[in-house]
Design a protein around this motif. Structure first.
Motif, PDB file in Angstrom:
ATOM      1  N   VAL A 108       0.728  -1.185  -0.003  1.00  0.00           N
ATOM      2  CA  VAL A 108      -0.583   0.056   0.334  1.00  0.00           C
ATOM      3  C   VAL A 108       0.673   1.454  -0.118  1.00  0.00           C
ATOM      4  CG1 VAL A 108      -1.698   1.382   0.725  1.00  0.00           C
ATOM      5  CG2 VAL A 108      -1.858  -1.814   1.095  1.00  0.00           C
ATOM      6  N   GLY A 109       0.631   2.071  -0.777  1.00  0.00           N
ATOM      7  CA  GLY A 109       1.244   3.063  -1.198  1.00  0.00           C
ATOM      8  C   GLY A 109       0.652   4.400  -0.933  1.00  0.00           C
ATOM      9  N   VAL A 110       1.133   5.702  -0.487  1.00  0.00           N
ATOM     10  CA  VAL A 110       0.741   7.155  -0.288  1.00  0.00           C
ATOM     11  C   VAL A 110       1.601   8.376  -0.890  1.00  0.00           C
ATOM     12  CG1 VAL A 110      -0.481   6.869   1.296  1.00  0.00           C
ATOM     13  CG2 VAL A 110       1.552   7.309   1.356  1.00  0.00           C
ATOM     14  N   GLY A 111       1.383   8.601  -1.710  1.00  0.00           N
ATOM     15  CA  GLY A 111       1.816   9.929  -2.449  1.00  0.00           C
ATOM     16  C   GLY A 111       1.036  11.013  -3.060  1.00  0.00           C
ATOM     17  N   ALA A 112       1.225  11.181  -4.344  1.00  0.00           N
ATOM     18  CA  ALA A 112      -0.084  12.650  -4.967  1.00  0.00           C
ATOM     19  C   ALA A 112      -0.042  12.444  -6.574  1.00  0.00           C
ATOM     20  CB  ALA A 112       1.163  13.946  -4.982  1.00  0.00           C
ATOM     21  N   PHE A 129      -3.979  13.866  -4.119  1.00  0.00           N
ATOM     22  CA  PHE A 129      -3.484  12.969  -2.754  1.00  0.00           C
ATOM     23  C   PHE A 129      -4.328  11.847  -3.642  1.00  0.00           C
ATOM     24  CE2 PHE A 129      -4.323  10.174   0.608  1.00  0.00           C
ATOM     25  CZ  PHE A 129      -3.308  10.280   1.123  1.00  0.00           C
ATOM     26  N   VAL A 130      -2.984  10.279  -3.180  1.00  0.00           N
ATOM     27  CA  VAL A 130      -3.056   9.031  -4.172  1.00  0.00           C
ATOM     28  C   VAL A 130      -3.069   8.079  -2.686  1.00  0.00           C
ATOM     29  CG1 VAL A 130      -3.184   9.640  -6.708  1.00  0.00           C
ATOM     30  CG2 VAL A 130      -1.726   8.705  -4.471  1.00  0.00           C
ATOM     31  N   ILE A 131      -3.880   7.061  -2.842  1.00  0.00           N
ATOM     32  CA  ILE A 131      -3.725   5.750  -2.534  1.00  0.00           C
ATOM     33  C   ILE A 131      -3.708   4.621  -3.187  1.00  0.00           C
ATOM     34  CG2 ILE A 131      -4.207   3.698  -0.147  1.00  0.00           C
ATOM     35  CD1 ILE A 131      -5.905   5.621   0.646  1.00  0.00           C
ATOM     36  N   GLN A 132      -2.028   4.870  -3.149  1.00  0.00           N
ATOM     37  CA  GLN A 132      -1.986   2.805  -4.244  1.00  0.00           C
ATOM     38  C   GLN A 132      -2.018   1.269  -3.673  1.00  0.00           C
ATOM     39  OE1 GLN A 132       2.021   3.297  -6.506  1.00  0.00           O
ATOM     40  NE2 GLN A 132       1.025   2.919  -7.389  1.00  0.00           N
ATOM     41  N   PRO A 133      -3.144   0.645  -3.429  1.00  0.00           N
ATOM     42  CA  PRO A 133      -2.555  -0.660  -3.140  1.00  0.00           C
ATOM     43  C   PRO A 133      -2.175  -1.384  -4.622  1.00  0.00           C
ATOM     44  CG  PRO A 133      -5.191  -0.229  -3.777  1.00  0.00           C
ATOM     45  CD  PRO A 133      -4.384   0.851  -3.586  1.00  0.00           C
ATOM     46  N   GLY A 134      -1.373  -2.510  -4.276  1.00  0.00           N
ATOM     47  CA  GLY A 134      -0.912  -3.522  -5.168  1.00  0.00           C
ATOM     48  C   GLY A 134      -0.352  -4.428  -4.791  1.00  0.00           C
ATOM     49  N   ILE A 135       0.280  -5.279  -5.679  1.00  0.00           N
ATOM     50  CA  ILE A 135       0.779  -6.124  -5.490  1.00  0.00           C
ATOM     51  C   ILE A 135       2.498  -6.773  -6.639  1.00  0.00           C
ATOM     52  CG2 ILE A 135      -0.464  -8.088  -7.491  1.00  0.00           C
ATOM     53  CD1 ILE A 135      -0.240  -9.927  -5.836  1.00  0.00           C
ATOM     54  N   ASP A 136       3.550  -6.982  -6.693  1.00  0.00           N
ATOM     55  CA  ASP A 136       4.401  -7.033  -7.285  1.00  0.00           C
ATOM     56  C   ASP A 136       5.166  -9.128  -7.575  1.00  0.00           C
ATOM     57  OD1 ASP A 136       4.743  -4.905  -8.239  1.00  0.00           O
ATOM     58  OD2 ASP A 136       6.405  -4.192  -6.806  1.00  0.00           O
ATOM     59  N   PHE A 137       5.285  -9.912  -8.213  1.00  0.00           N
ATOM     60  CA  PHE A 137       5.070 -10.954  -8.578  1.00  0.00           C
ATOM     61  C   PHE A 137       6.465 -11.024  -9.881  1.00  0.00           C
ATOM     62  CE2 PHE A 137       5.186 -15.095 -11.192  1.00  0.00           C
ATOM     63  CZ  PHE A 137       5.303 -16.068  -9.584  1.00  0.00           C
ATOM     64  N   ALA A 138       7.735 -11.807  -8.446  1.00  0.00           N
ATOM     65  CA  ALA A 138       9.178 -11.737  -9.547  1.00  0.00           C
ATOM     66  C   ALA A 138       8.640 -13.122 -10.208  1.00  0.00           C
ATOM     67  CB  ALA A 138      10.102 -11.479  -8.951  1.00  0.00           C
ATOM     68  N   VAL A 139       8.834 -13.365 -11.829  1.00  0.00           N
ATOM     69  CA  VAL A 139       8.559 -14.396 -12.216  1.00  0.00           C
ATOM     70  C   VAL A 139       9.977 -15.361 -11.742  1.00  0.00           C
ATOM     71  CG1 VAL A 139       9.488 -15.690 -14.586  1.00  0.00           C
ATOM     72  CG2 VAL A 139       7.226 -13.101 -14.021  1.00  0.00           C
TER      73      VAL A 139
END
Length: 175
Positions: A108-112, A129-139
């Motif tokens: 979960v990120g916060v920023g602009a 203002f932004v909130i950024q939830p996400g997922i990263d997957f390294a193959v």
């Protein structure tokens, strides 16, 4: 989809939480979670789910994503550049990363969001203002990362102050 209500936004955030929880359930419970190492730069597609007032329609665009991972801390600095019909937006965030497997982080990120203010990008046409939830997957056994996230930009449309919600995903290369 004009004017998402607070309950609609909370429902969307809840959906991201349920998806992250599902990923947790799919991981091997005996394996100790390790961070998905590696900073990356990637490209992909973005889609704006919301619109502002008349002439502030949203749609499909492109995204360039960069992640710099601090290896000793569960923190990353992220940046995304959105482009849609000649409009651009830059979204820098700082995220808290939670490893859920050897190759997978949820965050979960916060920023602009900083926009050029012309026609809407996937994250609107006003800085916000932004909130950024996400997922990263390294193959495994490669330098490829699959990333997916959403950006909730609050009061991001000049016409009516609606929240801009965008989803994006793509492929990155670790460096």
């Amino acid at each position: 989809m004009k004017g998402w209500s607070g309950s609609s936004i909370l429902s969307a955030v809840g959906l991201v939480g349920v998806l992250a929880g599902g990923c947790l359930m799919l991981t091997n419970p005996t394996a100790k979670a390790q961070p998905a190492y590696g900073s990356y730069i990637g490209v992909g597609a973005a889609y704006g789910l919301t619109s502002g007032g008349p002439g502030e329609e949203n749609g499909l665009g492109g995204v360039v994503a960069v992640r710099y991972k601090f290896l000793e801390l569960p923190v990353s600095v992220r940046a995304q550049l959105f482009a849609l019909r000649g409009s651009t937006a830059f979204v820098p965030t700082v995220s808290y990363d939670v490893p859920i497997g050897w190759q997978t982080d949820v965050y979960v990120g916060v920023g602009a969001s900083v926009t050029d203010g012309t026609t809407p990008s996937p994250v609107g046409n006003r800085s916000a203002f932004v909130i950024q939830p996400g997922i990263d997957f390294a193959v495994p056994n490669s330098n490829v990362v699959i990333f997916a996230n959403s950006v909730f930009a609050f009061n991001a449309f000049k016409g009516n102050g609606n929240t801009a919600i965008a989803i994006q995903g793509g492929l990155g290369l670790q460096f």
